[in-house]
Each structure stands twice: as C-alpha cells, then as structure tokens.
Scaffold this motif. Structure first.
Motif, short mmCIF file in Angstrom:
data_model
loop_
_atom_site.label_atom_id
_atom_site.label_comp_id
_atom_site.label_asym_id
_atom_site.label_seq_id
_atom_site.Cartn_x
_atom_site.Cartn_y
_atom_site.Cartn_z
N ILE A 357 1.05 -1.17 -0.10
CA ILE A 357 -0.59 0.23 0.07
C ILE A 357 0.91 0.78 -0.43
CG2 ILE A 357 -1.70 1.23 1.53
CD1 ILE A 357 -2.78 -1.23 2.52
N ILE A 358 1.55 1.57 0.52
CA ILE A 358 2.87 2.77 0.57
C ILE A 358 3.86 2.67 -0.23
CG2 ILE A 358 2.99 2.42 3.23
CD1 ILE A 358 5.48 1.25 3.83
N ARG A 451 -16.52 5.91 4.25
CA ARG A 451 -15.01 6.04 3.00
C ARG A 451 -14.14 5.02 2.89
NH1 ARG A 451 -15.65 12.42 1.11
NH2 ARG A 451 -14.84 11.31 -1.08
N MET A 452 -13.61 5.96 3.42
CA MET A 452 -12.18 5.26 3.64
C MET A 452 -11.89 3.71 4.20
SD MET A 452 -9.33 7.48 5.67
CE MET A 452 -7.95 6.58 5.02
N ARG A 453 -13.13 3.01 4.22
CA ARG A 453 -12.80 2.05 4.74
C ARG A 453 -13.59 1.00 3.80
NH1 ARG A 453 -13.22 -0.48 10.40
NH2 ARG A 453 -12.99 0.86 11.43
N GLN A 454 -14.79 1.25 2.91
CA GLN A 454 -14.84 0.65 1.76
C GLN A 454 -14.31 0.91 0.91
OE1 GLN A 454 -18.59 3.42 0.48
NE2 GLN A 454 -18.70 2.33 -1.44
N ILE A 459 -10.31 -2.16 -2.59
CA ILE A 459 -8.89 -1.58 -3.75
C ILE A 459 -7.99 -2.83 -2.83
CG2 ILE A 459 -6.84 -0.41 -4.14
CD1 ILE A 459 -9.60 -0.22 -5.34
N TYR A 460 -8.06 -3.06 -1.34
CA TYR A 460 -6.75 -4.21 -1.14
C TYR A 460 -7.87 -4.64 -0.08
CZ TYR A 460 -3.58 -0.66 -2.13
OH TYR A 460 -2.97 -0.22 -2.95
N PRO A 461 -8.61 -5.85 -0.45
CA PRO A 461 -9.57 -6.56 -0.20
C PRO A 461 -8.08 -7.25 1.46
CG PRO A 461 -9.45 -7.62 -1.90
CD PRO A 461 -8.17 -6.50 -2.03
N GLY A 462 -9.17 -7.30 3.00
CA GLY A 462 -8.39 -7.71 4.20
C GLY A 462 -7.52 -7.04 4.38
#
Length: 464
Positions: A357-358, A451-454, A459-462
């Motif tokens: 992610i980063i 919104r961020m959680r969704q 994009i990154y499941p889990g």
C-alpha cells in the motif's frame, strides 16, 4: 484483532480506543546531542558570510555579475511563494483530477524521452526509452483502479489541513526562512570561493577547478546548506503529523485556523523533538553533500568510478529519505526518538501487511507535478522579468534568458516542494493513523471513515 506492538513501553492493540494518545507524550528531549549541531551549523555559516562574504559583496565582480542574480532570485522567491499557495488551493479543490493528470503526465514524459532518443539516432537510449515507456504504461494500467484509494487518502488529509489551515502559514514561514538561508549560504560560498577553487583568471572567474583542499571546503559548505534545508522541511513534517493526530483523536482541539493543536505541535517540534529532527536530517544531508561533491568532481573528470559513486549515493539517499518520511510521523504523533520511531512504524506496516500500500505513491507523483508546474511558471516569469529589467549580464542575451528561466524554475520547484509537504505529511500521517487508530477515526469522523473503509476494502481486500 491484530497482534499488539509495544509503543513507549505500552501495548497497543490496533483498533482499540485505548491506544496511547499523542498528547500524552513525555516531556523529554529526544536525541538531544544532535540539536546543538544545527545551531553550530547556522552560526558557522552566518560567521563565514559576515567575515568572508563582505569582500565578495563589495567586489567589482560581484556588483557587476552577481547582483542581477540576487535581484532575480529574490523576486522569483516572491513569485514562487504566491504560485505555490495557488497550487495548494488547486490541490485542495480537485485532488482526483490531479492524480489522474500526474499519472498521464508520467506516460507522456516517458513517450517524449523515447521519441527524442529516436530523433537523435541514439539507438541505445531509444531501446531503453521503449522499455521505460512500456513499463510506464503497464504501471499506469495497473494502478489506475487504485486512484480512488489515493484520492480518499488525499481528501482525508486535505480535510485535516482545511480544519487547521494555519499550518500553511507555518509552512510559508519556514519557506521564507529557507530562502534567507539560501541567500546567506550563497554569500558564504562566494566568500570562500577563492579558497575552494583555483582559476586561471580570478577577475572573470574562468578556468576554475577545485583545488586539493577545496573539496574539504565544498563538502562542509554543501553539508551546512543541505542540513539547514532538511531541518526546516522536516520540522514542518513533524509539526503537521502532530496536528493531524490531534484532529484524528481530539477534533475539538484542532478545528480552527489557529487551533491549539498547531501551536502545541510546533512547540514540541522545536523543543523536545528537535533533536530527533536534526538526527534524521543530518543523515540525509551527509549523503546529499557527498553527492554534490561527486557531481562537482565529475564536472572536472567524468570517470566511471565517480558516476558509480554518485549512483550509489543516490540510492542510499532515497532509502534514508523513505525511512525518514515514516519515522518522522511517529516523532510528531508520539514524540519518540528517531530510531525508535522508524522501528515502530515499519513494524506497524509489517504486522498489517501494508507494504504494497505505501509503495503506491500516486499522491507523491501528484505533488511533484504541481511543483513542476509552479517551477515552470516561475521560470517563465523569470524570463519576462529579465527581458524587462535586464538584471543579468547582457553580453550573451541567449544565456541570460536561459539563466533567468533556470533560476526561476529551481526556486519555484524548491519553494513549492516545501509547501506541498503540508499535504504530503498529512497523507503520510493519515496512513499511519488509519493503520493504528481506526476506532478513533470512526468515532470522530464517521463519514470519512466509512468512505475510507469501503474503498480500502475494495482495493485491498482484507487490509481493514
């Protein structure tokens, strides 16, 4: 629940509301041995500028040749500050559009390099250009679906900045300080020019090469210059991290232009955390000074070893800057020491499995694009100013216009980069805080959190 990590001797469970609060920092000076080095750096350069720079300022050469550059630099600094402020406002208004534009710009630039190589019949560079263009297209294709992820992080960071817009004033102040630092350093550099360089004609400063002991003078000068700029930039970085943390956890304390969060965070950055800031800044400054020295040596002897050394130093600098980017977030949020901060933040992402992610630095590309645009506009205005005022030597009109653009471009990019650090630091703080304190975010900012959680889950499941 994820495995806990230890922060300042306390066990922290991700997602728990009992995490260590940022305002519970211990009133303890971290890495105290490094702050005096910065003060010595400032005093030394000012002393050299006063003792040795006066002769350079009064010399006929300086008055005829360099004065115009300083006028252009000062006016370019003012223009750069204004354009940087406008760029920040644009960034706040259309974040997703700019992220897409930066990605498209990367593809266009790679295609441009490829075409130029073919037109110049440089077949080796052309082959590399084709490979780079294809890789860039693949990268753009792969990350295009992740633009919403970058956008929501950017929007959250911008929301925190808007709630504490006074932090941008602090960024401007440190930018102005950086301008004065560059000016004083330039005077000091001129003052020791004769000691560092051996010229065939000192009146015209032509045929100049670095003398044996000159490399020592240049290294100290480069180190002093980069150390100062790194400290100014990282002080803002740490301050913003503290402000965003307060907005994240206790929004009532960080919801106005001149909120108490800004002053408290700035005070910590300049006192208890200043040693840590100087520690990390010095590491980068040493590498930057060595790179500048290697580049100077290459201008006189373009050897393969010097080229290799410069490449290695560039890689080391990138690694240290990457480490600093995240370590200083913990310095600002928790007031930890430099090494402890870096260890904790890397452990945090390792535990969560968010290394990939980063690595997607779409926001960083966007900030870089804004800086380039501001630099280009400042350079164009530099040409206009030179055409109207004729401050730079007119013996070679073509060169004077090129110098005016180059000077304006560099000033614009540097000033905008410092100001864009307001957004960059906020985004980095959001990533760390969302990893460690999602419960506080959900409680204090439920709409943004949802919104961020969704988006993160899509994009990154889990990952959440």
């Amino acid at each position: 629940m994820a495995e806990p990590v230890v922060v300042q001797g306390q066990e922290v469970n991700y997602g728990s509301a009992t995490n260590v609060q940022h305002h519970e920092q211990q009133a303890k000076c971290q890495d105290p041995l490094f702050a005096p080095l910065f003060y010595i750096d400032i005093i030394a350069i000012v002393a050299v500028a006063i003792l040795r720079g006066e002769g350079a300022l009064n010399s006929q050469y300086f008055s005829e040749e360099y004065q115009g550059y300083y006028y252009s630099a000062l006016l370019g600094g003012v223009v750069g500050l204004i354009l940087s402020g406008l760029g920040l406002q644009v960034m706040m208004c259309i974040p997703e559009t700019l992220i897409k534009a930066s990605l498209i710009f990367t593809v266009i630039m790679s295609a441009f390099v490829m075409v130029v190589a073919f037109l110049n019949s440089n077949w080796f560079a052309a082959i590399l250009g084709v490979l780079f263009f294809l890789l860039t297209c693949c990268y753009a294709y792969c990350v295009w679906s992740r633009i919403p992820f970058a956008t929501i992080n950017l929007v959250t960071a911008i929301t925190a900045v808007k709630a504490n817009c006074g932090i941008t004033v602090a960024a401007y102040i440190f930018t102005i300080i950086a301008c004065f630092w560059s000016f004083i350093w330039a005077i000091a550099m001129l003052g020791v020019f004769d000691s560092a360089y051996t010229c065939t004609n000192y009146e015209t400063r032509t045929g100049c090469t670095v003398s044996g002991s000159g490399y020592g003078y240049l290294f100290l000068l480069f180190l002093a210059y980069f150390f100062g700029h790194q400290v100014f930039q990282n002080t803002i970085h740490v301050t913003i991290a503290g402000v965003v943390a307060t907005w994240w956890i206790a929004p009532d304390e960080a919801s106005s232009c001149c909120s108490s969060a800004i002053w408290d965070s700035l005070k910590r950055s300049l006192t208890t955390s200043f040693g840590s800031i100087c520690f990390g800044s010095l590491l980068v400054a040493i590498i930057q000074a060595l790179r500048a020295l290697a580049n100077t040596a290459r201008s006189q002897d373009d050897g393969i070893l010097l080229c290799l050394a410069e490449c290695i130093l560039a890689c080391i600098q990138g690694l240290i800057e990457y480490f600093n980017k995240w370590a200083f977030i913990y310095v600002g949020v928790y007031g930890m020491g430099y090494c402890e901060s870096g260890s904790n933040v890397m452990q945090l992402f390792a535990n969560r499995g968010w290394e990939s992610i980063i690595a997607d630095d779409l926001v960083g590309n966007t900030l870089f694009l804004v800086s380039l645009v501001v630099g280009g506009l400042t350079g164009a205005l530099g040409i206009l100013i030179e055409w109207l005022a004729g401050w730079i030597d007119e013996d070679n009109p073509g060169d004077s216009k090129l110098m005016a653009f180059g000077l304006g471009f560099i000033i614009g990019v540097v000033l905008c980069s410092i100001l864009m650090s307001v957004i960059a630091s906020s985004v980095n703080a959001v990533l760390v805080l969302f990893a460690e304190k999602p419960a506080e975010f959900q409680q204090n900012h439920p709409d943004l959190s949802a919104r961020m959680r969704q988006i993160w889950s899509e994009i990154y499941p889990g990952s959440v």
